[in-house]
Scaffold this active site. Structure first.
Site, short mmCIF file in Angstrom:
data_model
loop_
_atom_site.label_atom_id
_atom_site.label_comp_id
_atom_site.label_asym_id
_atom_site.label_seq_id
_atom_site.Cartn_x
_atom_site.Cartn_y
_atom_site.Cartn_z
N LYS A 24 1.85 7.93 0.97
CA LYS A 24 2.37 7.93 2.34
C LYS A 24 3.74 8.58 2.32
O LYS A 24 4.67 8.05 1.70
CB LYS A 24 2.48 6.50 2.87
N GLU A 73 -7.84 2.50 1.13
CA GLU A 73 -8.14 1.61 0.02
C GLU A 73 -8.57 0.22 0.47
O GLU A 73 -9.30 -0.48 -0.25
CB GLU A 73 -6.91 1.49 -0.89
N ASP A 97 0.84 -1.20 0.00
CA ASP A 97 0.00 0.00 0.00
C ASP A 97 0.88 1.24 0.00
O ASP A 97 1.42 1.63 1.04
CB ASP A 97 -0.92 0.00 1.21
N ARG A 130 -10.64 -0.80 2.70
CA ARG A 130 -12.08 -0.94 2.85
C ARG A 130 -12.79 -1.03 1.49
O ARG A 130 -13.87 -1.61 1.39
CB ARG A 130 -12.64 0.23 3.67
#
Length: 509
Positions: free
Chosen positions: A288, A363, A281, A365
């Site tokens: 991030k 993302e 991710d 969820r």
């Protein structure tokens, strides 16, 4: 490492080292003030005899010099000498017997194994009291703790930095007829935990959505009771999985939707386990960045799917009857390229609900949304999803406790019991429906995130929108416990395999 039950008493055993687990002295666990003097442990008559006859009073010396009281987790060790049947000894505290759980035995066994390996012991004996008057339960707990502590993930090391010396553990004064089946069961469960640990610990260039699919196929191939279906991107498109595919579209690695089914006998109950499977991710366009973003640890964002697959591996060996379990993973990467979903984009999930993406870093969820819709159509009695969903849950509960949300009290209690028996910590959190107002959207049915306040709760409320037919559902946010930077109990640094044993207990129960 072999774990063998033995009827031998400590006085008759010969080997490298002996680990003795003892309960605390009465004053040790309830000291009223800092000025109170803790009373050092008093040995039982059998231990006094062992100390005098075999250990040259080493136990007495260790207790006196260290003021050892037997508090939970406390240890003291020493060398007996070269002319004795046992060379080294360790005392391990079990704490207050009234507060003892099976996990105390797991951790005591883990302490013994880690100590023995550091001391370059090859043959270790354990002299532990019986937990809850149950030899099988004691043997299972000891075996789980010992095997988990012994596991070291050295796949990516060029040198064997921490060689494993210990190759045999004997559990003394234990009936093999009662203990051997329990030890075998422990090994089967631990195999699943280790699979989950190694999936989480492996980097994203090793574990990809393709790898997870291959792992599911391998589990199915090892058991007559498993079938597996891997849905490719075109299959997911045909099912209108717009939320899942919206996350996946910026990656060069194709998404894989995994459906692994266990069925043994005529099922009297059916369960779906849905694991979040983001093998990496980046955050997407909400990249991030900065100190604390932990982007280097985002290989762990598939901790939920690792637990699901680890539980599947264990169930394949345990072979419980009259149950059907569906293990479901929507696996992909959340990456950045010209096809990446943008903040403000609207995605349509497979149940027709529309989602405004106000943060591409929320993302998981989105992938779970379509996975839950898929599970909801299977006609199961209950669904449980596991996900490293929110940093908010870590803020709320820390790194050792997972959050639990459920629409059914009995199911929440069943999960809590399964977790307690496994020694894994969950805390039930509220499904505060008014918080869903944070997710209201002007242009779509709802947004994928709300404010920072109550973020773990709004994450659970988001997922709830995709479970309509199944009346029993729980969401487990395992963001904190799936990874550890420190050695603790029976966990070594890295992936912990958290929730595998809870899931196995839930299925078997």
């Amino acid at each position: 490492m072999n774990i063998l039950p033995s009827l031998a008493a400590p006085q008759a055993w010969h080997g490298d080292a002996l680990a003795i687990a003892v309960f605390a002295s009465p004053q040790a666990s309830n000291v009223p003030s800092e000025n109170s003097v803790k009373k050092a442990l008093e040995l039982s008559e059998p231990l006094k005899n062992l100390d005098i006859q075999v250990l040259a009073c080493t136990l007495t010396d260790l207790i006196t010099e260290s003021e050892f009281t037997g508090e939970s987790g406390a240890t003291v060790s020493g060398r007996v000498g070269i002319d004795y049947a046992i060379r080294k000894v360790i005392l391990i505290g079990l704490g207050d017997p009234a507060k003892a759980t099976a996990d105390v035995w797991r951790k005591a066994a883990a302490s013994a194994v880690k100590w023995a390996n550091k001391e370059k012991v090859k043959k270790l004996a354990l002299s532990f009291p019986v937990y809850n008057q149950d030899v099988s339960l004691t043997a299972k707990a000891i075996a789980e703790g010992a095997l988990l502590a012994a596991h070291q993930d050295k796949r990516f090391k060029s040198k064997n930095a921490n060689p494993q010396f210990l190759d045999q553990v004997e559990v003394l004064e234990t009936d093999p007829e009662l203990a051997n089946p329990a030890i075998a069961k422990a090994q089967q469960i631990v195999d699943g935990v280790i699979l989950a640990r190694e999936l989480v610990s492996a980097p994203a260039n090793i574990v990809t959505p393709i790898t997870l699919a291959e792992t599911a196929v391998a589990i199915a191939n090892e058991s007559d009771y498993f079938t597996v279906k891997i849905l490719e991107q075109a299959d997911c498109e045909a099912l209108n999985m717009g939320a899942f595919l919206g996350v996946a579209r910026a990656s060069d690695i194709p998404p894989k939707f995994i459906h692994l089914t266990y069925s043994n006998g005529t099922p009297t109950r059916k369960l779906a386990i849905v694991g979040k499977g983001l093998t990496f991710d980046s955050g997407g366009l909400n990249l991030k960045t900065g100190v604390g973003s932990s982007i280097e640890l985002m290989k762990t964002d598939m901790g939920g799917s690792a637990a699901a697959l680890g539980a599947a591996k264990a169930i394949a060996k345990l072979q419980p009857t009259d149950i059907e379990v569906h293990f479901i993973v929507a696996s992909c990467e959340n990456m950045v390229n010209g096809s990446a979903m943008r903040p403000g984009d609207i995605l349509t999930a497979s149940n027709g609900k529309t989602i405004e993406v106000n943060n591409t870093d929320a993302e998981g969820r989105l992938t779970l949304a379509d996975a839950l819709v898929y599970a909801d159509k299977l006609g199961v009695d209950a669904i449980v999803d596991l996900a490293t969903l929110t940093g908010a849950c870590v803020v709320a509960l820390g790194e050792d406790i997972a959050g639990m949300w459920s629409i059914d009290d009995a199911f929440a209690e069943a999960i809590a019991k399964a977790a307690k028996d496994a020694g894994e910590k969950f805390w039930r959190m509220p499904l505060e429906d008014p918080y869903f107002d944070q997710l209201k959207s002007v242009v779509a049915d709802f947004k994928n995130t709300g404010s920072r306040a109550g973020g773990a709760i709004t994450g659970a409320l988001f997922l709830k929108q995709f479970v309509e037919k199944t009346k029993v559902w729980a969401h487990l946010d395992v963001a904190g416990p799936v990874w550890t930077e420190r050695e603790s109990g029976y966990n070594n640094a890295g992936g912990t395999g958290f929730a595998v044993r809870t899931l196995v207990n839930l299925i078997i129960n």
